[in-house]
Design a protein around this motif. Structure first.
Motif, PDB file in Angstrom:
ATOM      1  N   GLU A   1       0.864  -1.172   0.000  1.00  0.00           N
ATOM      2  CA  GLU A   1       0.000   0.000   0.000  1.00  0.00           C
ATOM      3  C   GLU A   1       0.899   1.220   0.000  1.00  0.00           C
ATOM      4  O   GLU A   1       2.005   1.188   0.554  1.00  0.00           O
ATOM      5  CB  GLU A   1      -0.918  -0.003   1.222  1.00  0.00           C
ATOM      6  N   ALA A   2       0.421   2.298  -0.612  1.00  0.00           N
ATOM      7  CA  ALA A   2       1.258   3.494  -0.739  1.00  0.00           C
ATOM      8  C   ALA A   2       0.426   4.734  -0.465  1.00  0.00           C
ATOM      9  O   ALA A   2      -0.600   4.957  -1.112  1.00  0.00           O
ATOM     10  CB  ALA A   2       1.877   3.564  -2.132  1.00  0.00           C
ATOM     11  N   MET A   3       0.882   5.550   0.501  1.00  0.00           N
ATOM     12  CA  MET A   3       0.209   6.801   0.832  1.00  0.00           C
ATOM     13  C   MET A   3       0.977   7.979   0.237  1.00  0.00           C
ATOM     14  O   MET A   3       2.208   8.049   0.358  1.00  0.00           O
ATOM     15  CB  MET A   3       0.112   6.981   2.345  1.00  0.00           C
ATOM     16  N   GLU A   4       0.254   8.878  -0.400  1.00  0.00           N
ATOM     17  CA  GLU A   4       0.875  10.062  -0.978  1.00  0.00           C
ATOM     18  C   GLU A   4      -0.152  11.199  -0.961  1.00  0.00           C
ATOM     19  O   GLU A   4      -1.239  11.069  -1.525  1.00  0.00           O
ATOM     20  CB  GLU A   4       1.338   9.786  -2.405  1.00  0.00           C
ATOM     21  N   PRO A   5       0.167  12.328  -0.300  1.00  0.00           N
ATOM     22  CA  PRO A   5      -0.804  13.415  -0.207  1.00  0.00           C
ATOM     23  C   PRO A   5      -0.978  14.228  -1.487  1.00  0.00           C
ATOM     24  O   PRO A   5      -1.978  14.916  -1.653  1.00  0.00           O
ATOM     25  CB  PRO A   5      -0.240  14.290   0.917  1.00  0.00           C
ATOM     26  N   SER A   6      -0.006  14.149  -2.402  1.00  0.00           N
ATOM     27  CA  SER A   6      -0.076  14.953  -3.620  1.00  0.00           C
ATOM     28  C   SER A   6      -0.859  14.226  -4.710  1.00  0.00           C
ATOM     29  O   SER A   6      -0.428  13.180  -5.218  1.00  0.00           O
ATOM     30  CB  SER A   6       1.339  15.260  -4.133  1.00  0.00           C
ATOM     31  N   ALA A   7      -1.997  14.783  -5.094  1.00  0.00           N
ATOM     32  CA  ALA A   7      -2.794  14.190  -6.167  1.00  0.00           C
ATOM     33  C   ALA A   7      -2.024  14.203  -7.484  1.00  0.00           C
ATOM     34  O   ALA A   7      -2.152  13.284  -8.303  1.00  0.00           O
ATOM     35  CB  ALA A   7      -4.114  14.944  -6.309  1.00  0.00           C
ATOM     36  N   ALA A   8      -1.217  15.245  -7.695  1.00  0.00           N
ATOM     37  CA  ALA A   8      -0.437  15.334  -8.933  1.00  0.00           C
ATOM     38  C   ALA A   8       0.581  14.204  -9.016  1.00  0.00           C
ATOM     39  O   ALA A   8       0.806  13.613 -10.084  1.00  0.00           O
ATOM     40  CB  ALA A   8       0.273  16.686  -9.000  1.00  0.00           C
ATOM     41  N   MET A   9       1.202  13.869  -7.890  1.00  0.00           N
ATOM     42  CA  MET A   9       2.154  12.760  -7.861  1.00  0.00           C
ATOM     43  C   MET A   9       1.441  11.433  -8.112  1.00  0.00           C
ATOM     44  O   MET A   9       1.908  10.584  -8.877  1.00  0.00           O
ATOM     45  CB  MET A   9       2.863  12.709  -6.501  1.00  0.00           C
ATOM     46  N   LEU A  10       0.311  11.234  -7.440  1.00  0.00           N
ATOM     47  CA  LEU A  10      -0.399   9.964  -7.573  1.00  0.00           C
ATOM     48  C   LEU A  10      -0.922   9.746  -8.987  1.00  0.00           C
ATOM     49  O   LEU A  10      -0.978   8.608  -9.463  1.00  0.00           O
ATOM     50  CB  LEU A  10      -1.560   9.893  -6.581  1.00  0.00           C
ATOM     51  N   LYS A  11      -1.328  10.805  -9.653  1.00  0.00           N
ATOM     52  CA  LYS A  11      -1.797  10.659 -11.035  1.00  0.00           C
ATOM     53  C   LYS A  11      -0.716  10.034 -11.901  1.00  0.00           C
ATOM     54  O   LYS A  11      -0.983   9.124 -12.701  1.00  0.00           O
ATOM     55  CB  LYS A  11      -2.202  12.017 -11.597  1.00  0.00           C
ATOM     56  N   ILE A  12       0.518  10.491 -11.728  1.00  0.00           N
ATOM     57  CA  ILE A  12       1.628   9.936 -12.503  1.00  0.00           C
ATOM     58  C   ILE A  12       1.961   8.528 -12.024  1.00  0.00           C
ATOM     59  O   ILE A  12       2.225   7.630 -12.835  1.00  0.00           O
ATOM     60  CB  ILE A  12       2.846  10.869 -12.403  1.00  0.00           C
ATOM     61  N   ALA A  13       1.921   8.297 -10.707  1.00  0.00           N
ATOM     62  CA  ALA A  13       2.215   6.964 -10.175  1.00  0.00           C
ATOM     63  C   ALA A  13       1.278   5.920 -10.774  1.00  0.00           C
ATOM     64  O   ALA A  13       1.707   4.824 -11.158  1.00  0.00           O
ATOM     65  CB  ALA A  13       2.087   6.969  -8.654  1.00  0.00           C
ATOM     66  N   ARG A  14       0.002   6.249 -10.849  1.00  0.00           N
ATOM     67  CA  ARG A  14      -0.992   5.287 -11.332  1.00  0.00           C
ATOM     68  C   ARG A  14      -0.859   4.994 -12.824  1.00  0.00           C
ATOM     69  O   ARG A  14      -1.440   4.030 -13.316  1.00  0.00           O
ATOM     70  CB  ARG A  14      -2.391   5.801 -11.016  1.00  0.00           C
ATOM     71  N   GLU A  15      -0.090   5.824 -13.532  1.00  0.00           N
ATOM     72  CA  GLU A  15       0.125   5.614 -14.963  1.00  0.00           C
ATOM     73  C   GLU A  15       1.357   4.757 -15.253  1.00  0.00           C
ATOM     74  O   GLU A  15       1.608   4.398 -16.406  1.00  0.00           O
ATOM     75  CB  GLU A  15       0.272   6.972 -15.660  1.00  0.00           C
ATOM     76  N   GLN A  16       2.131   4.415 -14.213  1.00  0.00           N
ATOM     77  CA  GLN A  16       3.364   3.660 -14.414  1.00  0.00           C
ATOM     78  C   GLN A  16       3.082   2.167 -14.622  1.00  0.00           C
ATOM     79  O   GLN A  16       2.125   1.626 -14.072  1.00  0.00           O
ATOM     80  CB  GLN A  16       4.302   3.843 -13.210  1.00  0.00           C
ATOM     81  N   PRO A  17       3.917   1.484 -15.396  1.00  0.00           N
ATOM     82  CA  PRO A  17       3.770   0.027 -15.537  1.00  0.00           C
ATOM     83  C   PRO A  17       3.864  -0.653 -14.174  1.00  0.00           C
ATOM     84  O   PRO A  17       4.746  -0.337 -13.371  1.00  0.00           O
ATOM     85  CB  PRO A  17       4.972  -0.354 -16.419  1.00  0.00           C
ATOM     86  N   GLY A  18       2.945  -1.558 -13.899  1.00  0.00           N
ATOM     87  CA  GLY A  18       2.942  -2.282 -12.634  1.00  0.00           C
ATOM     88  C   GLY A  18       2.185  -1.586 -11.527  1.00  0.00           C
ATOM     89  O   GLY A  18       2.057  -2.128 -10.422  1.00  0.00           O
ATOM     90  N   ALA A  19       1.665  -0.374 -11.790  1.00  0.00           N
ATOM     91  CA  ALA A  19       0.986   0.386 -10.739  1.00  0.00           C
ATOM     92  C   ALA A  19      -0.272  -0.318 -10.244  1.00  0.00           C
ATOM     93  O   ALA A  19      -0.685  -0.121  -9.098  1.00  0.00           O
ATOM     94  CB  ALA A  19       0.633   1.780 -11.249  1.00  0.00           C
ATOM     95  N   GLY A  20      -0.871  -1.146 -11.079  1.00  0.00           N
ATOM     96  CA  GLY A  20      -2.088  -1.844 -10.686  1.00  0.00           C
ATOM     97  C   GLY A  20      -1.882  -2.836  -9.551  1.00  0.00           C
ATOM     98  O   GLY A  20      -2.859  -3.281  -8.932  1.00  0.00           O
ATOM     99  N   GLN A  21      -0.635  -3.171  -9.271  1.00  0.00           N
ATOM    100  CA  GLN A  21      -0.340  -4.101  -8.176  1.00  0.00           C
ATOM    101  C   GLN A  21      -0.243  -3.403  -6.818  1.00  0.00           C
ATOM    102  O   GLN A  21      -0.077  -4.067  -5.799  1.00  0.00           O
ATOM    103  CB  GLN A  21       0.981  -4.831  -8.473  1.00  0.00           C
ATOM    104  N   VAL A  22      -0.339  -2.071  -6.816  1.00  0.00           N
ATOM    105  CA  VAL A  22      -0.211  -1.286  -5.589  1.00  0.00           C
ATOM    106  C   VAL A  22      -1.561  -0.661  -5.242  1.00  0.00           C
ATOM    107  O   VAL A  22      -2.275  -0.166  -6.118  1.00  0.00           O
ATOM    108  CB  VAL A  22       0.830  -0.163  -5.758  1.00  0.00           C
ATOM    109  N   LYS A  23      -1.897  -0.662  -3.964  1.00  0.00           N
ATOM    110  CA  LYS A  23      -3.070   0.069  -3.488  1.00  0.00           C
ATOM    111  C   LYS A  23      -2.614   1.472  -3.109  1.00  0.00           C
ATOM    112  O   LYS A  23      -1.971   1.670  -2.082  1.00  0.00           O
ATOM    113  CB  LYS A  23      -3.709  -0.622  -2.280  1.00  0.00           C
ATOM    114  N   PHE A  24      -2.938   2.451  -3.950  1.00  0.00           N
ATOM    115  CA  PHE A  24      -2.539   3.827  -3.694  1.00  0.00           C
ATOM    116  C   PHE A  24      -3.601   4.542  -2.868  1.00  0.00           C
ATOM    117  O   PHE A  24      -4.807   4.381  -3.098  1.00  0.00           O
ATOM    118  CB  PHE A  24      -2.325   4.576  -5.008  1.00  0.00           C
ATOM    119  N   ILE A  25      -3.151   5.346  -1.922  1.00  0.00           N
ATOM    120  CA  ILE A  25      -4.035   6.089  -1.028  1.00  0.00           C
ATOM    121  C   ILE A  25      -3.639   7.557  -1.079  1.00  0.00           C
ATOM    122  O   ILE A  25      -2.499   7.912  -0.761  1.00  0.00           O
ATOM    123  CB  ILE A  25      -3.917   5.572   0.422  1.00  0.00           C
TER     124      ILE A  25
END
Length: 273
Positions: A83-107
């Motif tokens: 699981e990964a916590m990140e307060p920046s929506a701008a950062m998370l938008k890019i994180a979720r676009e990375q290969p393999g991001a579907g294996q992580v629960k982003f918060i």
């Protein structure tokens, strides 16, 4: 303290207060953040080995201040429940676009809001803990970890060369963080009795090359250099000065050096009283 309120915190040096940390919510910072040098692959070997040595089999890992997924995604790709916590929506938008991001629960939230109990075997903070309210997050981490769980504070030692002193002078001149002072995060945490360090793990130095253009962009992915906050003329002058400096040392347009990661492993302190 609300991490987004901008309220002062006597528990941290002034240059780490929320008004400066908020720069990582800027779209301009998120856009170039992944141009910062990567963590050596050995970093993930060391973290995986740490968690494999802990009791149990279905280990859970929490990455706090996950940025654009540089730590969370590679660990999830190794089969860990991440699981990964990140307060920046701008950062998370890019994180979720990375290969393999579907294996992580982003918060999309900050570490200060963590309220889990005995949920994680390992909590990782990679170049992020200095921006958090230590008096809030460290007790929260202690409560969220399993009885033998650990906190891993990861630091990246980045490219350096004969141009570094002159670059540091330019950074001091142009940074919008006018309160910055050198500091050692782990020393600060230990001094304040927030953290008990048990051991230090280090990767071997790894050769890393980066174009001058990407190197300059990577600086704008750091605190004090958000292009959303720097006056346009200042950002342009800074880029030109860094380019001239690097061209004098790296005439082929490639900055060469070594990177290495250091992992401080230990236990966060429980709430006082």
């Amino acid at each position: 303290m609300d991490p987004k309120s901008g309220s002062p915190s006597a528990d941290r040096p002034r240059h780490l207060w929320p008004d400066y940390g908020a720069q990582f919510e800027d779209t301009a910072v998120a856009a170039v953040y992944r141009k910062r040098p990567p963590y050596p692959a050995e970093t993930f070997n060391l973290l995986t080995d740490v968690i494999d040595r802990l009791p149990g089999t279905q280990h859970r890992l929490l990455d706090v201040g996950a940025g654009t997924g540089e730590i969370a995604i590679p660990l999830a790709q190794r089969g860990l429940r991440v699981e990964a916590m990140e307060p920046s929506a701008a950062m998370l938008k890019i994180a979720r676009e990375q290969p393999g991001a579907g294996q992580v629960k982003f918060i999309n939230d900050s570490g200060e809001t963590l309220s889990a109990q005995n949920s994680y075997d390992l909590i990782v903070c990679a170049q992020s803990l200095h921006w958090m309210d230590w008096s809030v997050v460290m007790p929260a981490f202690a409560q969220a970890l399993q009885p033998k769980g650990k906190l891993a504070i990861v630091k990246l030692d980045e490219l350096s060369g004969p141009w570094l002193p002159a670059l540091q002078a330019l950074i001091a001149r142009y940074s919008t963080n006018r309160d910055f002072r050198p500091f050692n995060l782990v020393d600060e945490l230990v001094k304040r009795k927030h953290f008990t360090e048990e051991r230090v793990l280090r990767t071997a130095p790894l050769a890393f090359n980066q174009t001058t253009v990407d190197f300059i962009d990577s600086i704008h992915g750091r605190n004090g250099f958000s292009r959303d906050r720097m006056p346009e003329h200042a950002a342009r002058s800074f880029d030109e000065a860094v380019r001239a400096l690097l061209d004098s040392h790296c005439p082929d347009g490639v900055v060469r050096g070594h990177i290495a990661a250091t992992i401080h492993l230990g236990e966060p302190s429980l709430p006082k009283g």
